[in-house]
Design an enzyme around this catalytic site. Structure first.
Site, PDB file in Angstrom:
ATOM      1  N   GLY A 275     -12.151 -11.150  -8.818  1.00  0.00           N
ATOM      2  CA  GLY A 275     -11.651 -10.068  -7.966  1.00  0.00           C
ATOM      3  C   GLY A 275     -10.135  -9.982  -7.955  1.00  0.00           C
ATOM      4  O   GLY A 275      -9.444 -10.767  -8.616  1.00  0.00           O
ATOM      5  N   ILE A 277      -7.899 -10.572  -5.463  1.00  0.00           N
ATOM      6  CA  ILE A 277      -7.271 -11.748  -4.870  1.00  0.00           C
ATOM      7  C   ILE A 277      -7.624 -12.991  -5.674  1.00  0.00           C
ATOM      8  O   ILE A 277      -6.761 -13.834  -5.962  1.00  0.00           O
ATOM      9  CB  ILE A 277      -7.714 -11.917  -3.404  1.00  0.00           C
ATOM     10  CG1 ILE A 277      -7.283 -10.703  -2.582  1.00  0.00           C
ATOM     11  CG2 ILE A 277      -7.127 -13.202  -2.813  1.00  0.00           C
ATOM     12  CD1 ILE A 277      -5.798 -10.528  -2.477  1.00  0.00           C
ATOM     13  N   LYS A 395      -9.353  -7.052   9.486  1.00  0.00           N
ATOM     14  CA  LYS A 395     -10.475  -6.259   9.985  1.00  0.00           C
ATOM     15  C   LYS A 395     -11.484  -7.119  10.750  1.00  0.00           C
ATOM     16  O   LYS A 395     -12.410  -6.591  11.378  1.00  0.00           O
ATOM     17  CB  LYS A 395     -11.159  -5.534   8.829  1.00  0.00           C
ATOM     18  CG  LYS A 395     -10.285  -4.447   8.219  1.00  0.00           C
ATOM     19  CD  LYS A 395     -10.947  -3.784   7.035  1.00  0.00           C
ATOM     20  CE  LYS A 395     -10.081  -2.622   6.516  1.00  0.00           C
ATOM     21  NZ  LYS A 395      -8.738  -3.045   6.117  1.00  0.00           N
ATOM     22  N   ASN A 433      -3.903  -5.356   4.628  1.00  0.00           N
ATOM     23  CA  ASN A 433      -4.264  -4.685   3.384  1.00  0.00           C
ATOM     24  C   ASN A 433      -3.351  -5.141   2.255  1.00  0.00           C
ATOM     25  O   ASN A 433      -2.130  -5.193   2.414  1.00  0.00           O
ATOM     26  CB  ASN A 433      -4.145  -3.166   3.545  1.00  0.00           C
ATOM     27  CG  ASN A 433      -5.181  -2.614   4.507  1.00  0.00           C
ATOM     28  OD1 ASN A 433      -6.233  -2.174   4.104  1.00  0.00           O
ATOM     29  ND2 ASN A 433      -4.875  -2.654   5.806  1.00  0.00           N
ATOM     30  N   GLY A 436      -2.317  -2.572  -3.974  1.00  0.00           N
ATOM     31  CA  GLY A 436      -2.632  -2.697  -5.392  1.00  0.00           C
ATOM     32  C   GLY A 436      -3.959  -3.341  -5.681  1.00  0.00           C
ATOM     33  O   GLY A 436      -4.412  -3.330  -6.824  1.00  0.00           O
TER      34      GLY A 436
END
Length: 611
Positions: A275, A277, A395, A433, A436
């Site tokens: 992914g 990250i 979140k 957030n 990119g």
């Protein structure tokens, strides 16, 4: 072609005699000049061949070819005068000049007639493509002229936004108004629209292209001269996005180290390594020179991509790259991987993170984000892993959506294990957030701008915390490198990200950074429009980073530590048992009830509507 011109020599002579005698020439007159005409025709053969007139194609017969025909006519006049003197026939000079003029007119006219006849045959032999040219300027007129002789393309009309051009006739074609383009396409049976406006900005071109495509016609864009000669790229490319420009604060990654000594010579496992990250974590970890980097990834394509990239980066290092294809939700797989490779640290980045997708698929999101976290965290504790770091999200704070609630439940699971573990240090990193990363607004806005807009916002006043992917990863690495014992209580580490950024301001920045202007009621001629589409299900106007009130310091001034309330072991076990039952039964309502019971702030959609 040569024979036609030679026959026209005879025809021109007959017309000249008729013009000067006011009646058709008699047989006696023709007999007197027949030999002269024959010699003139014979003399015309080498002259025409020398000028190359017979080799000129009909569709290429233009100004230069017409000039050659005129020269041919002048030379025939010279031959006519010379033959008259040699034969002692009294041919007035005026007669020869009229003959030459008539020949040139006949020769040029014959080419035009022959071309139209040939084109008519082609048109009958194959279907025609009826074309509408958008733009009646210089480029449009040149395009229309070039296509007039095309075998299977028929230019029908122009359309132009300039009111001064409308209702005029340009290059023999009417200029129509674009507001009527739908009826124009239907009435004139248009197959293709050619955009002949190379000076128009790419967003406006893109808007016109989309409008034409919706009308069911093929659309092609004529490149500018600068593009044709290579001064500009034929495919417009926006200015590359520089994430740090949109943070609304100073970038912090230069203030971070990487905690390199903590990971040097160790075995590190990264779940979700393919992914956004996870892959950046792997790249940064390579700089710490670990002995082995285990890539744990569920997606074969993502694992292949990150594995190939990292192998090129480790050609000159001793770090061993080990790709493992599997899911963190599989207990046997998790125990096998952690038991076999015995990592010193586990970075758990595997998660479903797109809010609308998880909201539409709550069982899959909860199973992966909550049960998957429990599975790999428990396996890490059993394998004696030294450090386990969960990557969470802002979140998770008083979530209004399933994705955020799943991340908060995952935090509670890790906090529970932290309280019961004597060997493994469990901690969590919570950030906003990531600019990119896949699914973030920056690549979405970039794509919308490249297509001519509009840029879509859920609400004009929505704000978010932003950080670069480099900042996010270095926060994770630093938090994981803090002295053992600091994270044993299930600490949540957060980055001091300053003030939240208004999403509309970010959109405006990106539009201007790409070289375009905002189109709104104050600037109706701008390039890109910003449109509000309404908040999506479960979306918050403003995100938070903390559930509690207080923050504690850490060894780094820009990284803070939050001590937040957690559930008891019995409560966590009950929540997990109920969640597993709901997932096994495929009961979304029961799964949402579990979340609403144990996660502060979450209210199921049905209950929210009822209230």
């Amino acid at each position: 072609m040569l024979c036609v011109d030679l026959v026209l020599v005879l025809v021109a002579q007959l017309l000249t005699l008729t013009a000067f005698s006011n009646s058709p020439p008699s047989l006696a007159m023709l007999s007197d000049i027949s030999l002269l005409i024959a010699f003139q025709i014979l003399a015309g053969i080498p002259i025409a061949m020398w000028l190359g007139i017979p080799k000129i194609q009909l569709k290429a017969y233009e100004t230069r070819a017409l000039g050659k025909t005129a020269i041919f006519g002048v030379l025939l006049v010279v031959v006519n005068v010379a033959l008259g003197r040699i034969s002692h026939q009294n041919i007035p000079l005026g007669n020869s000049l009229v003959f030459g003029l008539i020949f040139v007119v006949l020769s040029a006219s014959s080419k035009m007639v022959m071309l139209q006849a040939l084109l008519a045959l082609h048109r009958r032999a194959q279907p025609r493509c009826r074309v509408l040219i958008y733009g009646a300027g210089t480029t449009g007129m040149q395009l229309a002229s070039a296509l007039k002789t095309h075998e299977w393309i028929e230019v029908v009309a122009f359309v132009d936004d300039n009111p001064a051009m409308q209702s005029m006739t340009v290059a023999g074609l009417p200029v129509l108004r674009p507001v009527k383009i739908k009826s124009i396409i239907e009435e004139k049976e248009i197959n293709r629209v050619l955009l002949a406006m190379p000076s128009l900005s790419p967003p406006k071109l893109a808007q016109i292209v989309r409008k034409m495509q919706k009308l069911g016609v093929e659309v092609q864009v004529l490149p500018s001269f600068a593009q044709l000669v290579g001064e500009e790229a034929l495919v417009d490319k926006l200015t590359p996005v520089v994430p740090a420009n949109f943070l609304g604060r100073a970038q912090l990654d230069r203030q971070f180290g990487t905690g390199g000594r903590t990971y040097r010579g160790k075995t590190i496992l990264v779940s979700g390594a393919g992914g956004s990250i996870g892959s950046e974590l792997c790249r940064q970890l390579l700089l710490c020179r670990p002995a082995r980097l285990v890539l744990f990834e569920m997606s074969e394509a993502a694992l292949y991509t990150v594995d190939m990239e990292l192998r090129t980066l480790t050609e000159d290092s001793k770090t061993e790259i080990t790709p493992v294809l599997g899911s963190t939700t599989d207990p046997r797989m998790a125990r096998k991987v952690l038991g076999e490779y015995r990592p010193d640290a586990v970075f758990h980045a595997a998660a479903y993170k797109h809010v609308p997708l998880v909201e539409a698929n709550p069982l899959a999101g909860l199973a992966n984000n909550v049960l998957g976290t429990r599975t790999i965290a428990e396996a890490a504790r059993e394998a004696g892993v030294d450090r386990f770091i969960l990557i969470s999200s802002d979140k998770a704070v008083r979530p209004t959506n399933v994705m955020g609630a799943s991340k908060r439940l995952a935090e509670l699971v890790v906090q529970d294990l932290a309280m019961r573990s004597d060997s493994t240090s469990f901690s969590m990193v919570r950030f906003g957030n990531v600019i990119g990363s896949s699914g973030s607004v920056v690549p979405l806005f970039h794509d919308q701008i490249s297509k001519g807009g509009p840029v879509t916002l859920t609400h004009e006043d929505v704000t978010r915390y932003f950080m670069t992917i480099r900042e996010a990863v270095q926060l994770v690495l630093l938090a994981g490198s803090f002295e053992r014992g600091r994270g044993e209580g299930g600490d949540v580490f957060v980055l001091d990200m300053g003030k939240p950024v208004k999403i509309r301001d970010l959109a405006l920045q990106m539009i201007e950074a790409s070289g375009y202007t905002l189109r709104d009621k104050n600037n109706p001629d701008g390039d890109i429009e910003i449109v509000s589409i309404g908040l999506r299900p479960g979306e918050k106007m403003h995100e938070e980073l903390l559930i509690g009130e207080g923050l504690l310091t850490t060894p780094h001034p820009k990284i803070l530590r939050a001590k937040e309330a957690w559930l008891s072991e019995i409560e966590v076990a009950g929540a997990l048992r109920a969640l597993r039952q709901a997932v096994a039964a495929g009961d979304e309502g029961a799964a949402r009830e579990v979340v609403s019971r144990w996660v502060e702030g979450y209210v199921p959609p049905d209950a929210a509507r009822g209230s």
